[in-house]
Write a protein that holds these residues in place. Structure first.
Motif, PDB file in Angstrom:
ATOM      1  N   LYS A   1       0.844  -1.200   0.000  1.00  0.00           N
ATOM      2  CA  LYS A   1       0.000   0.000   0.000  1.00  0.00           C
ATOM      3  C   LYS A   1       0.885   1.259   0.000  1.00  0.00           C
ATOM      4  CE  LYS A   1      -2.321   1.207   3.785  1.00  0.00           C
ATOM      5  NZ  LYS A   1      -2.237   2.646   4.123  1.00  0.00           N
ATOM      6  N   PHE A   2       1.885   1.295   0.879  1.00  0.00           N
ATOM      7  CA  PHE A   2       2.772   2.459   0.949  1.00  0.00           C
ATOM      8  C   PHE A   2       3.525   2.647  -0.369  1.00  0.00           C
ATOM      9  CE2 PHE A   2       3.027   1.483   5.737  1.00  0.00           C
ATOM     10  CZ  PHE A   2       2.006   2.370   6.024  1.00  0.00           C
ATOM     11  N   TYR A   3       3.941   1.560  -0.943  1.00  0.00           N
ATOM     12  CA  TYR A   3       4.662   1.647  -2.222  1.00  0.00           C
ATOM     13  C   TYR A   3       3.749   2.214  -3.312  1.00  0.00           C
ATOM     14  CZ  TYR A   3       6.825   0.246  -6.569  1.00  0.00           C
ATOM     15  OH  TYR A   3       7.325   0.254  -7.838  1.00  0.00           O
ATOM     16  N   GLU A   4       2.543   1.725  -3.374  1.00  0.00           N
ATOM     17  CA  GLU A   4       1.611   2.181  -4.405  1.00  0.00           C
ATOM     18  C   GLU A   4       1.172   3.637  -4.182  1.00  0.00           C
ATOM     19  OE1 GLU A   4      -0.082  -2.193  -5.676  1.00  0.00           O
ATOM     20  OE2 GLU A   4      -1.430  -0.848  -4.600  1.00  0.00           O
ATOM     21  N   GLU A   5       1.316   4.095  -2.943  1.00  0.00           N
ATOM     22  CA  GLU A   5       1.008   5.502  -2.639  1.00  0.00           C
ATOM     23  C   GLU A   5       2.252   6.384  -2.770  1.00  0.00           C
ATOM     24  OE1 GLU A   5      -0.540   5.090   1.324  1.00  0.00           O
ATOM     25  OE2 GLU A   5      -2.528   4.458   0.635  1.00  0.00           O
ATOM     26  N   ASP A   6       3.314   5.823  -3.315  1.00  0.00           N
ATOM     27  CA  ASP A   6       4.587   6.545  -3.503  1.00  0.00           C
ATOM     28  C   ASP A   6       5.213   7.000  -2.195  1.00  0.00           C
ATOM     29  OD1 ASP A   6       5.120   6.358  -6.185  1.00  0.00           O
ATOM     30  OD2 ASP A   6       3.891   8.095  -6.724  1.00  0.00           O
ATOM     31  N   LYS A   7       4.969   6.285  -1.122  1.00  0.00           N
ATOM     32  CA  LYS A   7       5.552   6.660   0.164  1.00  0.00           C
ATOM     33  C   LYS A   7       6.756   5.800   0.504  1.00  0.00           C
ATOM     34  CE  LYS A   7       1.089   8.073   2.093  1.00  0.00           C
ATOM     35  NZ  LYS A   7      -0.052   7.541   2.844  1.00  0.00           N
ATOM     36  N   LEU A   8       6.964   4.773  -0.281  1.00  0.00           N
ATOM     37  CA  LEU A   8       8.013   3.805   0.055  1.00  0.00           C
ATOM     38  C   LEU A   8       8.907   3.584  -1.161  1.00  0.00           C
ATOM     39  CD1 LEU A   8       8.685   1.778   2.448  1.00  0.00           C
ATOM     40  CD2 LEU A   8       7.537   0.055   1.050  1.00  0.00           C
ATOM     41  N   ASP A   9      10.218   3.611  -0.911  1.00  0.00           N
ATOM     42  CA  ASP A   9      11.180   3.398  -2.006  1.00  0.00           C
ATOM     43  C   ASP A   9      11.046   1.980  -2.565  1.00  0.00           C
ATOM     44  OD1 ASP A   9      14.050   4.906  -2.767  1.00  0.00           O
ATOM     45  OD2 ASP A   9      13.926   2.769  -3.245  1.00  0.00           O
ATOM     46  N   ARG A  10      11.192   1.902  -3.887  1.00  0.00           N
ATOM     47  CA  ARG A  10      11.036   0.608  -4.550  1.00  0.00           C
ATOM     48  C   ARG A  10      12.060  -0.436  -4.098  1.00  0.00           C
ATOM     49  NH1 ARG A  10       8.403  -1.753  -8.758  1.00  0.00           N
ATOM     50  NH2 ARG A  10       9.572  -3.421  -9.775  1.00  0.00           N
ATOM     51  N   LYS A  11      13.183   0.036  -3.572  1.00  0.00           N
ATOM     52  CA  LYS A  11      14.228  -0.924  -3.165  1.00  0.00           C
ATOM     53  C   LYS A  11      13.696  -1.940  -2.142  1.00  0.00           C
ATOM     54  CE  LYS A  11      16.150   1.524   0.789  1.00  0.00           C
ATOM     55  NZ  LYS A  11      17.246   2.142   1.492  1.00  0.00           N
ATOM     56  N   TRP A  12      12.801  -1.490  -1.285  1.00  0.00           N
ATOM     57  CA  TRP A  12      12.255  -2.411  -0.282  1.00  0.00           C
ATOM     58  C   TRP A  12      11.455  -3.522  -0.952  1.00  0.00           C
ATOM     59  CZ3 TRP A  12      14.351  -1.920   4.268  1.00  0.00           C
ATOM     60  CH2 TRP A  12      14.765  -0.663   4.714  1.00  0.00           C
ATOM     61  N   ILE A  13      10.681  -3.124  -1.932  1.00  0.00           N
ATOM     62  CA  ILE A  13       9.855  -4.098  -2.640  1.00  0.00           C
ATOM     63  C   ILE A  13      10.729  -5.082  -3.420  1.00  0.00           C
ATOM     64  CG2 ILE A  13       8.029  -4.337  -4.383  1.00  0.00           C
ATOM     65  CD1 ILE A  13       7.122  -2.936  -1.766  1.00  0.00           C
ATOM     66  N   GLU A  14      11.733  -4.513  -4.099  1.00  0.00           N
ATOM     67  CA  GLU A  14      12.638  -5.363  -4.890  1.00  0.00           C
ATOM     68  C   GLU A  14      13.419  -6.332  -3.995  1.00  0.00           C
ATOM     69  OE1 GLU A  14      13.161  -5.698  -8.066  1.00  0.00           O
ATOM     70  OE2 GLU A  14      12.056  -4.029  -8.933  1.00  0.00           O
ATOM     71  N   ASN A  15      13.962  -5.787  -2.898  1.00  0.00           N
ATOM     72  CA  ASN A  15      14.871  -6.594  -2.074  1.00  0.00           C
ATOM     73  C   ASN A  15      14.164  -7.602  -1.179  1.00  0.00           C
ATOM     74  OD1 ASN A  15      16.947  -5.152  -3.187  1.00  0.00           O
ATOM     75  ND2 ASN A  15      17.201  -3.782  -1.436  1.00  0.00           N
ATOM     76  N   TYR A  16      12.931  -7.310  -0.850  1.00  0.00           N
ATOM     77  CA  TYR A  16      12.231  -8.200   0.083  1.00  0.00           C
ATOM     78  C   TYR A  16      10.983  -8.830  -0.551  1.00  0.00           C
ATOM     79  CZ  TYR A  16      15.243  -6.370   3.771  1.00  0.00           C
ATOM     80  OH  TYR A  16      16.322  -6.025   4.539  1.00  0.00           O
ATOM     81  N   CYS A  17      10.041  -7.985  -0.916  1.00  0.00           N
ATOM     82  CA  CYS A  17       8.741  -8.504  -1.365  1.00  0.00           C
ATOM     83  C   CYS A  17       8.843  -9.309  -2.665  1.00  0.00           C
ATOM     84  CB  CYS A  17       7.758  -7.363  -1.537  1.00  0.00           C
ATOM     85  SG  CYS A  17       7.732  -6.251  -0.121  1.00  0.00           S
ATOM     86  N   PHE A  18       9.727  -8.868  -3.580  1.00  0.00           N
ATOM     87  CA  PHE A  18       9.921  -9.607  -4.831  1.00  0.00           C
ATOM     88  C   PHE A  18      11.070 -10.601  -4.704  1.00  0.00           C
ATOM     89  CE2 PHE A  18       7.974  -6.017  -7.647  1.00  0.00           C
ATOM     90  CZ  PHE A  18       6.737  -6.294  -7.095  1.00  0.00           C
ATOM     91  N   ASN A  19      11.452 -10.848  -3.477  1.00  0.00           N
ATOM     92  CA  ASN A  19      12.504 -11.831  -3.213  1.00  0.00           C
ATOM     93  C   ASN A  19      11.958 -12.903  -2.262  1.00  0.00           C
ATOM     94  OD1 ASN A  19      15.078 -12.926  -3.401  1.00  0.00           O
ATOM     95  ND2 ASN A  19      15.883 -11.699  -1.715  1.00  0.00           N
TER      96      ASN A  19
END
Ligand code: SF4
Length: 65
Positions: free
Chosen positions: A16-34
């Motif tokens: 949700k935070f990522y989609e609201e542009d509140k969270l850097d994509r690195k978190w998603i790449e490094n954790y959620c897409f890992n």
């Protein structure tokens, strides 16, 4: 590299935070897409331990979220 998306991605506040542009994509790449590897949220979720929505995957709290 094939992305392995964390099983909690759809319900995780990080998404949700990522989609609201509140969270850097690195978190998603490094954790959620890992596959949630090394994610503290993932580990606590698995153990049923409550954790705040603004806790980042490395376990630190982001007061701006
Ligand atoms: S923050 Fe952690 S628990 Fe949430 S979707 Fe990403 S890897 Fe999974």
């Amino acid at each position: 590299m094939v992305k392995k998306i964390c099983k909690w991605y759809n319900v995780c506040p990080m998404r949700k935070f990522y989609e609201e542009d509140k969270l850097d994509r690195k978190w998603i790449e490094n954790y959620c897409f890992n596959g949630g590897r090394d994610c503290k949220r993932y580990e606590m979720e698995a153990k049923g331990i409550p954790h705040p929505d603004n806790m980042l995957p490395d376990g630190t709290i982001d007061e701006t979220l």
